[in-house]
Write a protein that holds these residues in place. Structure first.
Motif, short mmCIF file in Angstrom:
data_model
loop_
_atom_site.label_atom_id
_atom_site.label_comp_id
_atom_site.label_asym_id
_atom_site.label_seq_id
_atom_site.Cartn_x
_atom_site.Cartn_y
_atom_site.Cartn_z
N MET A 81 0.91 -1.20 -0.09
CA MET A 81 -0.05 -0.11 0.03
C MET A 81 0.87 1.23 0.02
SD MET A 81 -1.82 -0.33 3.68
CE MET A 81 -0.83 0.09 5.11
N ASP A 82 1.36 1.68 -1.07
CA ASP A 82 2.32 2.54 -1.32
C ASP A 82 1.59 4.00 -1.70
OD1 ASP A 82 4.72 3.85 -1.52
OD2 ASP A 82 5.10 3.33 -3.63
N GLY A 83 2.18 5.17 -1.33
CA GLY A 83 1.70 6.37 -1.91
C GLY A 83 0.92 7.34 -0.90
N ASN A 84 1.09 6.84 0.29
CA ASN A 84 0.02 7.75 1.14
C ASN A 84 0.58 9.22 1.18
OD1 ASN A 84 -1.48 5.31 1.94
ND2 ASN A 84 -0.08 5.18 3.72
N ARG A 85 1.86 9.30 1.64
CA ARG A 85 2.31 10.80 1.55
C ARG A 85 2.21 11.59 0.21
NH1 ARG A 85 8.14 10.94 3.98
NH2 ARG A 85 8.83 9.63 2.17
N ARG A 86 2.49 11.02 -0.95
CA ARG A 86 2.30 11.47 -2.14
C ARG A 86 0.84 11.70 -2.57
NH1 ARG A 86 5.02 7.47 -5.96
NH2 ARG A 86 5.15 6.03 -3.91
N TRP A 87 -0.21 11.11 -2.16
CA TRP A 87 -1.61 11.24 -2.31
C TRP A 87 -1.81 12.71 -1.37
CZ3 TRP A 87 -5.54 11.76 1.88
CH2 TRP A 87 -6.80 11.92 1.40
N ALA A 88 -1.25 12.79 -0.23
CA ALA A 88 -1.55 13.80 0.73
C ALA A 88 -1.02 15.31 -0.26
CB ALA A 88 -0.72 13.77 2.05
N ARG A 89 -0.02 15.08 -0.59
CA ARG A 89 0.77 16.20 -1.35
C ARG A 89 -0.38 16.60 -2.51
NH1 ARG A 89 5.97 13.93 -0.41
NH2 ARG A 89 6.02 12.88 -2.44
N ALA A 90 -0.75 15.66 -3.38
CA ALA A 90 -1.63 15.68 -4.44
C ALA A 90 -3.10 16.33 -3.94
CB ALA A 90 -1.85 14.45 -5.26
N MET A 91 -3.23 16.07 -2.80
CA MET A 91 -4.58 16.71 -2.42
C MET A 91 -4.24 18.13 -1.67
SD MET A 91 -6.85 14.54 -2.87
CE MET A 91 -8.40 15.17 -1.90
N GLY A 92 -3.02 18.49 -1.87
CA GLY A 92 -2.78 20.07 -1.19
C GLY A 92 -2.43 20.11 0.10
#
Length: 256
Positions: free
Chosen positions: A30-41
């Motif tokens: 389950m990768d991408g938690n931090r990048r998801w947060a950044r993508a959501m601003g």
């Protein structure tokens, strides 16, 4: 209208998938938690970690609906614990404790919890919560298991398995030469964290990265791999069903 079409397509895909061969064991990176947060601003990566942790329960429900009996979830690696700053690691550990207590340690559980990793090297409260979930679900009668890989590394697991095997044989009076001469795949298997459970048929990784990152290296030798571009918090049932459909369309060769 887009939501309705999405729902109809997902339902149709679910029926198609149910008619084909299904994986008995699914591994999830389950990768991408931090990048998801950044993508959501969002500037706080903890929001991504929380959304990702809470999403595990939903994904497990999709597995349950398909009749998948075994799921292994890569929660965090030994490298994560070593490379992330102390505040983020502390938040992640507290989040694991909360999710395990609230989502997995429930009356009449569907999933029997197993652990993989250096659990005793985790903070005491985290190790206690994880071991408590194992005990609380020990009598689960469904036959379904979820393995939580926390503080886990595939290479380290093999080293630990070999070390345990050698100690066990030494205690029985075997010499190092005798241990080496009798070493087989079958003799190592019982000393892995996942001893007694089937190897994954399908390993899914989110976030677009195309590597295993030290996850179940021994067990995934013959697994089918599926890489999804969606970040883990945004991983939809539609994405999951597409992964299972891809698995069903493959001819498994087991090393061939």
């Amino acid at each position: 209208m887009p939501d309705l079409l999405h729902s109809l397509y997902t339902r149709r895909l679910r029926r198609q998938v149910m008619a084909g061969p299904l994986p008995g064991h699914v591994g999830l990176i389950m990768d991408g938690n931090r990048r998801w947060a950044r993508a959501m601003g969002l500037t706080d990566p903890g929001v991504g970690h929380r959304r990702g942790a809470e999403h595990v329960e939903e994904v497990l429900s999709w597995c349950q609906a398909l009749g998948v009996q075994h799921v292994s979830v890569f929660v965090c690696s030994t490298e994560n614990l070593q490379r992330r700053d102390d505040a983020e690691v502390a938040y992640l550990m507290a989040l694991i404790e909360q999710v395990v207590a609230d989502r997995l340690t429930v009356p009449d559980p569907h999933w029997q919890v197993h652990l993989a990793g250096l659990i005793d090297a985790l903070p005491e409260s985290t190790a206690r919560a994880l071991k408590g979930a194992v005990e609380a679900t020990r009598t689960c009668a469904t036959g379904a298991t979820v393995t939580l890989a926390v503080g886990y590394g595939g290479r380290q697991e093999v080293v630990e398995a070999l070390r345990e095997l050698m100690y066990t044989r030494a205690d029985a009076g075997a010499s190092l030469t005798e241990v080496a001469d009798s070493l087989t795949v079958e003799s190592i298997e019982p000393h892995l964290y996942t001893a007694g459970r089937p190897h994954p048929d399908l390993v899914i990784r989110t976030s677009g990265e195309k590597r295993l990152s030290n996850f179940l290296l021994w067990q995934s030798a013959y697994s089918e791999l599926y890489f999804c571009d969606a970040y883990w918090p945004a991983f939809r049932e539609l994405d999951f069903l597409r992964a299972v459909r891809s698995f069903a369309a493959r001819q498994r060769r087991y090393g061939g």
